[in-house]
Design an enzyme around this catalytic site. Structure first.
Site, mmCIF file in Angstrom:
data_model
loop_
_atom_site.group_PDB
_atom_site.id
_atom_site.type_symbol
_atom_site.label_atom_id
_atom_site.label_comp_id
_atom_site.label_asym_id
_atom_site.label_seq_id
_atom_site.Cartn_x
_atom_site.Cartn_y
_atom_site.Cartn_z
ATOM 1 N N SER A 170 0.820 -1.216 0.000
ATOM 2 C CA SER A 170 0.000 0.000 0.000
ATOM 3 C C SER A 170 0.852 1.264 0.000
ATOM 4 O O SER A 170 0.335 2.368 -0.161
ATOM 5 C CB SER A 170 -1.019 0.005 1.137
ATOM 6 O OG SER A 170 -0.360 -0.095 2.353
ATOM 7 N N CYS A 223 0.642 0.806 10.533
ATOM 8 C CA CYS A 223 1.376 -0.465 10.443
ATOM 9 C C CYS A 223 0.962 -1.299 9.226
ATOM 10 O O CYS A 223 -0.187 -1.241 8.826
ATOM 11 C CB CYS A 223 1.137 -1.270 11.721
ATOM 12 S SG CYS A 223 1.949 -0.471 13.114
ATOM 13 N N PRO A 224 1.893 -2.011 8.606
ATOM 14 C CA PRO A 224 3.309 -2.166 9.001
ATOM 15 C C PRO A 224 4.226 -1.020 8.582
ATOM 16 O O PRO A 224 5.395 -1.017 8.952
ATOM 17 C CB PRO A 224 3.699 -3.461 8.281
ATOM 18 C CG PRO A 224 2.827 -3.496 7.074
ATOM 19 C CD PRO A 224 1.521 -2.873 7.476
ATOM 20 N N GLY A 225 3.708 -0.056 7.779
ATOM 21 C CA GLY A 225 4.541 1.125 7.551
ATOM 22 C C GLY A 225 4.747 1.524 6.093
ATOM 23 O O GLY A 225 5.648 2.300 5.789
ATOM 24 N N ASP A 239 -0.576 3.298 15.771
ATOM 25 C CA ASP A 239 -1.197 2.002 15.437
ATOM 26 C C ASP A 239 -0.850 1.014 16.539
ATOM 27 O O ASP A 239 0.279 1.024 17.047
ATOM 28 C CB ASP A 239 -0.646 1.500 14.082
ATOM 29 C CG ASP A 239 -1.537 0.441 13.438
ATOM 30 O OD1 ASP A 239 -1.935 -0.508 14.134
ATOM 31 O OD2 ASP A 239 -1.831 0.575 12.243
ATOM 32 N N ASP A 287 -4.918 4.559 19.963
ATOM 33 C CA ASP A 287 -6.087 4.578 19.084
ATOM 34 C C ASP A 287 -6.076 5.897 18.298
ATOM 35 O O ASP A 287 -6.010 6.974 18.894
ATOM 36 C CB ASP A 287 -7.350 4.477 19.955
ATOM 37 C CG ASP A 287 -8.617 4.440 19.122
ATOM 38 O OD1 ASP A 287 -8.572 4.796 17.922
ATOM 39 O OD2 ASP A 287 -9.667 4.050 19.678
ATOM 40 N N ASP A 293 -4.783 5.794 6.988
ATOM 41 C CA ASP A 293 -5.209 4.613 6.226
ATOM 42 C C ASP A 293 -5.979 3.649 7.125
ATOM 43 O O ASP A 293 -6.000 2.444 6.893
ATOM 44 C CB ASP A 293 -3.938 3.934 5.652
ATOM 45 C CG ASP A 293 -4.246 2.906 4.572
ATOM 46 O OD1 ASP A 293 -5.360 2.932 4.033
ATOM 47 O OD2 ASP A 293 -3.365 2.080 4.290
ATOM 48 N N LYS A 322 -13.523 4.502 2.653
ATOM 49 C CA LYS A 322 -14.054 3.235 2.130
ATOM 50 C C LYS A 322 -15.366 3.521 1.420
ATOM 51 O O LYS A 322 -16.189 4.313 1.905
ATOM 52 C CB LYS A 322 -14.327 2.262 3.284
ATOM 53 C CG LYS A 322 -13.089 1.839 3.997
ATOM 54 C CD LYS A 322 -12.365 0.740 3.256
ATOM 55 C CE LYS A 322 -10.884 0.804 3.566
ATOM 56 N NZ LYS A 322 -9.989 0.529 2.462
#
Ligand SMILES: C[S@@+](CC[C@H](N)C(=O)[O-])C[C@H]1O[C@@H](n2cnc3c(N)ncnc32)[C@H](O)[C@@H]1O
Length: 366
Positions: free
Chosen positions: A188, A221-223, A240, A260, A277, A306
């Site tokens: 991503s 995450c993961p970054g 995250d 959060d 994201d 979304k």
């Protein structure tokens, strides 16, 4: 030429058609959209022949969410003779375009159309030289002149037309070609890179994507997104609960907070970028982004919304309208753009740039 062809992601033709119909109507341009599901394009036929050209000039291309490209086209050319496909195509452009700046021989972005790639590439050379001979194209490429498009929907079948270079996508097929950086922790990463290409003009990167800037990445995450910011020598706060790629932590440019995203409050005024994201309800994400922008916790934000299952265009439009209203109520001067990027599937990516706030009748830059 009384039609425009709009390229889009396969499966989003209805959204693309709803958008062009609504936005054309606002310009008092009326017509009807021909939609073939999963074709990767939409044809909008204007009732008035000159209106197609008006659309290409007057609908700001960057405001279109679902269209990757918009071109003015004539009738579909069918059954092109295999021994001479060039002449009928060139013939369509006589008296329509002179001294075009570039030729793009394209196809829809669908699995079926992939087999046309080689064919289009091969045809480009003879087409270009015939168009140069007939002065449809200028002698040299010129990024200020209209772009000539030949859009093949099958090997003997194409639309021929043009787009204006100041109001189109600069990318072939409307898709920026990006290479996945092998050291990035997730695919991503390409989504944020594409967003930078689409939303930030290249000549402003040095100023708006500058080294040393501070950024916050919500749902990091993961970054993959953090990687894009770190690559540009930014300092990133990553929020995250998940694990962050060690390679990013080792750069010393990342602070990872297991918090959060909806509770985290920035205590720093230094952040220029906010990226988000987090997979959540679009209205909830939009409200969070507004909090950051209204409070001046960032200057620019890029985030995903979304898409719902149904009425995707209407829903996105409603949320964008709510963001606009919320910023206006708080006297924030901002620009908002949304795009269904190549790397987006069931989501759109939104970019908001906060210019300034009006406080007590005065302009407050923070
Ligand atoms: C699609 S992934 C993000 C991928 C990331 N942008 C990348 O490029 O690697 C969504 C992330 O959001 C995180 N997330 C979901 N809800 C969250 C919340 N309320 N606060 C913080 N992170 C959240 C998840 O743990 C997940 O890591």
């Amino acid at each position: 030429m009384n039609k425009v062809a709009l390229y889009c992601r396969s499966g989003f033709e209805k959204e693309c058609a709803a958008e062009i119909t609504a936005k054309a109507a606002k310009l008092e341009i009326f017509g009807f959209a021909r939609v073939k599901e999963d074709s990767g394009y939409v044809i909008f036929e204007c009732y008035q022949p000159e209106d197609a050209d008006r659309l290409a000039k007057e609908i700001p291309f960057r405001e279109l969410i679902f269209a990757r490209q918009l071109i003015v086209v004539g009738e579909l050319l069918k059954d092109l003779p295999p021994e001479d496909r060039v002449s009928p195509i060139v013939g369509m452009l006589h008296g329509v375009i002179t001294n075009g700046g570039e030729l793009r021989v394209e196809m829809p972005d669908t699995n079926e159309s992939k087999e046309l790639t080689k064919f289009c590439r091969k045809l480009t050379v003879p087409l270009r030289s015939a168009m140069r001979e007939q002065r449809i194209l200028g002698k040299r490429e010129n990024s200020l002149r209209p772009v000539v498009h030949v859009f093949f929907i099958a090997s003997g079948c194409c639309y021929v037309g043009y787009s204006y270079s100041n109001n189109n996508s600069t990318f072939y097929m409307g898709i920026p070609r990006l290479k996945f950086p092998s050291e990035a922790p997730s695919r991503s990463t390409l989504k944020l890179e594409e967003a930078f290409h689409v939303f930030i003009p290249a000549d402003e990167w040095e100023e708006r994507l500058a080294s040393g800037m501070y950024a916050v990445d919500l749902g990091a995450c993961p970054g993959g997104w953090t990687y894009q910011l770190v690559q540009r020598s930014m300092m990133v706060t990553a929020i995250d609960n998940g694990p962050m790629a060690q390679s990013l932590m080792d750069t010393g440019q990342v602070i990872h907070l297991k918090e959060d995203a909806f509770r985290y409050k920035s205590t720093s005024w230094k952040n220029y970028w906010l990226v988000c994201d987090v997979v959540e309800k679009p209205a909830k994400v939009a409200a969070l982004m507004c909090d950051w922008l209204v409070n001046g916790w960032c200057r620019e934000a890029i985030f995903n919304l979304k898409l719902p299952m149904k009425k995707r265009y209407e829903e996105v439009t409603n949320i964008l309208e709510r963001i606009k209203e919320r910023l206006e109520e708080n006297h924030i001067h901002a620009e908002i753009f949304a795009k269904h990027l190549y790397h987006d599937r069931e989501e759109v990516t939104v970019h908001v740039r906060r210019f300034w706030a009006t406080v007590g009748g005065r302009r407050d830059e923070r």
